[in-house]
Design an enzyme around this catalytic site. Sequence first.
Site, PDB file in Angstrom:
ATOM      1  N   GLU A  45      39.682   9.077 -40.561  1.00  6.40           N
ATOM      2  CA  GLU A  45      39.362   9.646 -39.237  1.00  6.40           C
ATOM      3  C   GLU A  45      40.583   9.729 -38.338  1.00  6.40           C
ATOM      4  O   GLU A  45      40.456   9.816 -37.113  1.00  6.40           O
ATOM      5  CB  GLU A  45      38.261   8.814 -38.557  1.00  6.40           C
ATOM      6  CG  GLU A  45      36.969   8.722 -39.316  1.00  6.40           C
ATOM      7  CD  GLU A  45      36.193  10.036 -39.408  1.00  6.40           C
ATOM      8  OE1 GLU A  45      36.773  11.108 -39.142  1.00  6.40           O
ATOM      9  OE2 GLU A  45      35.014   9.971 -39.764  1.00  6.40           O
TER      10      GLU A  45
ATOM     11  N   HIS B  13      29.611   2.397 -37.295  1.00  6.96           N
ATOM     12  CA  HIS B  13      28.310   2.945 -37.681  1.00  6.96           C
ATOM     13  C   HIS B  13      27.235   1.915 -37.343  1.00  6.96           C
ATOM     14  O   HIS B  13      26.420   1.575 -38.200  1.00  6.96           O
ATOM     15  CB  HIS B  13      28.271   3.245 -39.181  1.00  6.96           C
ATOM     16  CG  HIS B  13      29.280   4.236 -39.663  1.00  6.96           C
ATOM     17  ND1 HIS B  13      29.396   4.599 -40.988  1.00  6.96           N
ATOM     18  CD2 HIS B  13      30.223   4.958 -39.002  1.00  6.96           C
ATOM     19  CE1 HIS B  13      30.370   5.487 -41.131  1.00  6.96           C
ATOM     20  NE2 HIS B  13      30.900   5.716 -39.936  1.00  6.96           N
TER      21      HIS B  13
ATOM     22  N   HIS C 100      26.090  10.235 -37.785  1.00  7.02           N
ATOM     23  CA  HIS C 100      27.296   9.525 -38.206  1.00  7.02           C
ATOM     24  C   HIS C 100      27.431   8.141 -37.564  1.00  7.02           C
ATOM     25  O   HIS C 100      27.362   7.134 -38.268  1.00  7.02           O
ATOM     26  CB  HIS C 100      28.518  10.407 -37.901  1.00  7.02           C
ATOM     27  CG  HIS C 100      29.806   9.894 -38.417  1.00  7.02           C
ATOM     28  ND1 HIS C 100      30.889  10.698 -38.688  1.00  7.02           N
ATOM     29  CD2 HIS C 100      30.239   8.634 -38.692  1.00  7.02           C
ATOM     30  CE1 HIS C 100      31.896   9.974 -39.136  1.00  7.02           C
ATOM     31  NE2 HIS C 100      31.522   8.719 -39.141  1.00  7.02           N
TER      32      HIS C 100
HETATM   33  P1  13P Z   1      37.889   4.970 -43.226  1.00  4.61           P
HETATM   34  O1  13P Z   1      37.702   3.775 -44.154  1.00  4.61           O
HETATM   35  O2  13P Z   1      38.689   6.064 -43.866  1.00  4.61           O
HETATM   36  O3  13P Z   1      38.442   4.525 -41.885  1.00  4.61           O
HETATM   37  O4  13P Z   1      36.475   5.634 -42.950  1.00  4.61           O
HETATM   38  C1  13P Z   1      35.383   4.915 -42.503  1.00  4.61           C
HETATM   39  C2  13P Z   1      34.506   5.732 -41.623  1.00  4.61           C
HETATM   40  O5  13P Z   1      33.758   5.160 -40.850  1.00  4.61           O
HETATM   41  C3  13P Z   1      34.531   7.200 -41.659  1.00  4.61           C
HETATM   42  O6  13P Z   1      33.889   7.738 -40.564  1.00  4.61           O
END
Ligand code: 13P
Length: 217
Positions: free
Chosen positions: A76, A97, A158
């Site tokens: 990200e 999340h 998301h």
């Molecule tokens: P990364 O491990 O690449 O940071 O991704 C985790 C994530 O939450 C993607 O939205």
Amino acid sequence: MTLTSDAALRREMVETCRQMNATGLNQGTSGNLSLRCDDGILITPTSLAYERMQPEDLVVLNPDGTSNGSRRPSSEWRFHRDILAARPDVSVVLHCHSIHATALATQMRPIPAFHYMVAVAGGPTVRCARYATFGTQELSEAALEALEDRTACLLGHHGLIALGSSFAAALARAVEIETLAHMYLAALTLGEPPVLPDDEIERVRQKMAALSYAAAD
Ligand code: 13P
């Protein structure tokens, strides 16, 4: 505030990541964290669990997306870079999340001013950004729009983004938004709750600023 990516900051960043786990914001390798610093942007590496992460695993990201070091930056990195570039008022970008905020985001539901603490996001709603695939420029653009005049937003289907002037402020804000999402889901079981007027949220926002509320820096 300009910061350097020195050892103390790296330790503080790893500690904040561990706090994301301890506060229940994060599970597995989801989530990421960045800081504006003298060298560019210090950001968490992709796909590395926070329990295993060490200060030397953090990545210094250049504005063009390139990086030095053995690990690759978070997938990200685009929205971290773009938010830090567009928002001189913030130094830290936190993404997670967390369960309740993400539950609302799966329904594309913003959090309204059902509770006065919504003001910690800087206005009368916590907006929900339109969906775009993770790691894309489209997601970055959607996030920037949802964050206009705000310091937090949901990401459709998301998760959550919280901004701050420090690690502590971004973490406190993310915990508060997750708590609000939990409360809102509970309130919704009795029907859509009434909302406070915009001028009341503005009054609360100014009062929080005057009192230096941690989650409303
Ligand atoms: P990364 O491990 O690449 O940071 O991704 C985790 C994530 O939450 C993607 O939205």
